[in-house]
Write a protein that holds these residues in place. Structure first.
Motif, PDB file in Angstrom:
ATOM      1  N   ASP A  30       0.837  -1.297   0.094  1.00 55.94           N
ATOM      2  CA  ASP A  30      -0.158  -0.150  -0.015  1.00 55.94           C
ATOM      3  C   ASP A  30       0.844   1.171   0.114  1.00 55.94           C
ATOM      4  N   ALA A  31       1.958   1.083   0.588  1.00 52.93           N
ATOM      5  CA  ALA A  31       2.925   2.554   0.663  1.00 52.93           C
ATOM      6  C   ALA A  31       3.321   2.788  -0.721  1.00 52.93           C
ATOM      7  N   ASP A  32       3.431   1.663  -1.685  1.00 52.91           N
ATOM      8  CA  ASP A  32       3.898   1.856  -3.161  1.00 52.91           C
ATOM      9  C   ASP A  32       2.580   2.667  -3.774  1.00 52.91           C
ATOM     10  N   ARG A  33       1.500   2.134  -3.454  1.00 56.46           N
ATOM     11  CA  ARG A  33       0.221   2.763  -4.167  1.00 56.46           C
ATOM     12  C   ARG A  33       0.005   4.366  -3.699  1.00 56.46           C
ATOM     13  N   ARG A  34       0.389   4.547  -2.312  1.00 55.10           N
ATOM     14  CA  ARG A  34       0.237   5.864  -2.173  1.00 55.10           C
ATOM     15  C   ARG A  34       1.194   6.722  -2.651  1.00 55.10           C
ATOM     16  N   PHE A  35       2.503   6.273  -2.891  1.00 61.14           N
ATOM     17  CA  PHE A  35       3.410   7.045  -3.404  1.00 61.14           C
ATOM     18  C   PHE A  35       3.127   7.143  -4.962  1.00 61.14           C
ATOM     19  N   TYR A  36       2.455   6.002  -5.597  1.00 62.12           N
ATOM     20  CA  TYR A  36       2.233   6.304  -7.182  1.00 62.12           C
ATOM     21  C   TYR A  36       1.122   7.413  -7.189  1.00 62.12           C
ATOM     22  N   LEU A  37       0.184   7.636  -6.393  1.00 58.94           N
ATOM     23  CA  LEU A  37      -0.725   8.585  -6.339  1.00 58.94           C
ATOM     24  C   LEU A  37      -0.292  10.027  -6.171  1.00 58.94           C
ATOM     25  N   ARG A  38       0.643   9.859  -5.327  1.00 56.98           N
ATOM     26  CA  ARG A  38       1.362  11.328  -5.181  1.00 56.98           C
ATOM     27  C   ARG A  38       2.305  11.871  -6.131  1.00 56.98           C
TER      28      ARG A  38
END
Length: 234
Positions: A30-38
């Motif tokens: 999920d940390a990767d997904r949050r970073f992608y959206l940022r």
């Protein structure tokens, strides 16, 4: 033979698919997904693109984006991909490419088919069998439109804004569109258009896009062309 330039028109929505290389995973938590959206939010703002809808899957991403000027979409995707891969490779001690070399995109007839394409994107987790309801997938724009979750990334398209005078009216009207499943022919038409870098829309939209771009935007066909999707599937 080199590929023709990507179809891109300022002020027109584009359906974008970015796939993991060899269909491999592009998110490892999920940390990767949050970073992608940022990264997406910052790249979109920098390049003058409005992101109307998105969904993050395990090995690919769908986006609905309107660029403000020619070349903005490609620049946004280049910024996004480059930054995301550099950081993810470092965090997960991996090397090499993460994404397919070329993202796929399709011009979308915004006046007639924008909300159809947006529903297609947000229903992706349902079609994949991950959830029974699009609201149960936390990594899409559906929670913004359906539940009013705040988002600095999502920009409402004027077609969506016209659904109602208030946010509640717009939300209710939008949710009512999910009462019926998308017609299978519509799903196949959207897939065919984006996978072939063509356009999705009515004949008048196709004619106008071709006049502006000076080239065909239609799905490559052999033999007799298939009948186009009509507005009754809205």
């Amino acid at each position: 033979m080199p590929r023709p330039p990507r179809l891109e028109l300022p002020g027109v929505a584009h359906h974008v698919i970015q796939r993991g290389n060899n269909r491999a995973a592009c998110f490892f938590g999920d940390a990767d997904r949050r970073f992608y959206l940022r990264c997406l939010e910052e790249a979109a703002r920098r390049r003058g693109c409005d992101v109307h809808a998105y969904v993050l899957m395990g090995n690919h991403v769908h986006l609905l984006v309107t660029p403000a000027e020619s070349g903005a979409l490609g620049a946004m995707m280049q910024d996004l991909s480059g930054r995301y891969v550099r950081v993810i490779n470092r965090i997960h001690t991996r090397t090499g490419t993460l994404w397919e070399a070329r993202f796929r995109s399709s011009l979308v007839d915004s006046e007639n088919y924008l909300l159809v394409c947006q529903r297609y994107i947000e229903l992706n987790p349902v079609r994949a069998g991950l959830v029974a309801d699009p609201g149960a997938h936390p990594w899409s724009s559906h929670s913004y439109y359906a539940a009013g979750r705040a988002s600095r990334l999502v920009t409402e398209h004027p077609v969506y804004v016209r659904l109602g005078l208030t946010s509640t009216e717009r939300r209710d009207a939008y949710l009512s569109l999910f009462a019926e499943a998308l017609d299978d022919r519509v799903v196949q038409s959207i897939r065919a258009a984006v996978n072939s870098d063509s356009a999705f829309g009515c004949e008048a939209f196709m004619d106008d896009a071709e006049a502006k771009l000076g080239r065909s935007v239609r799905l490559p066909t052999r033999g007799r062309p298939a009948k186009s999707v009509t507005e009754k599937f809205l």
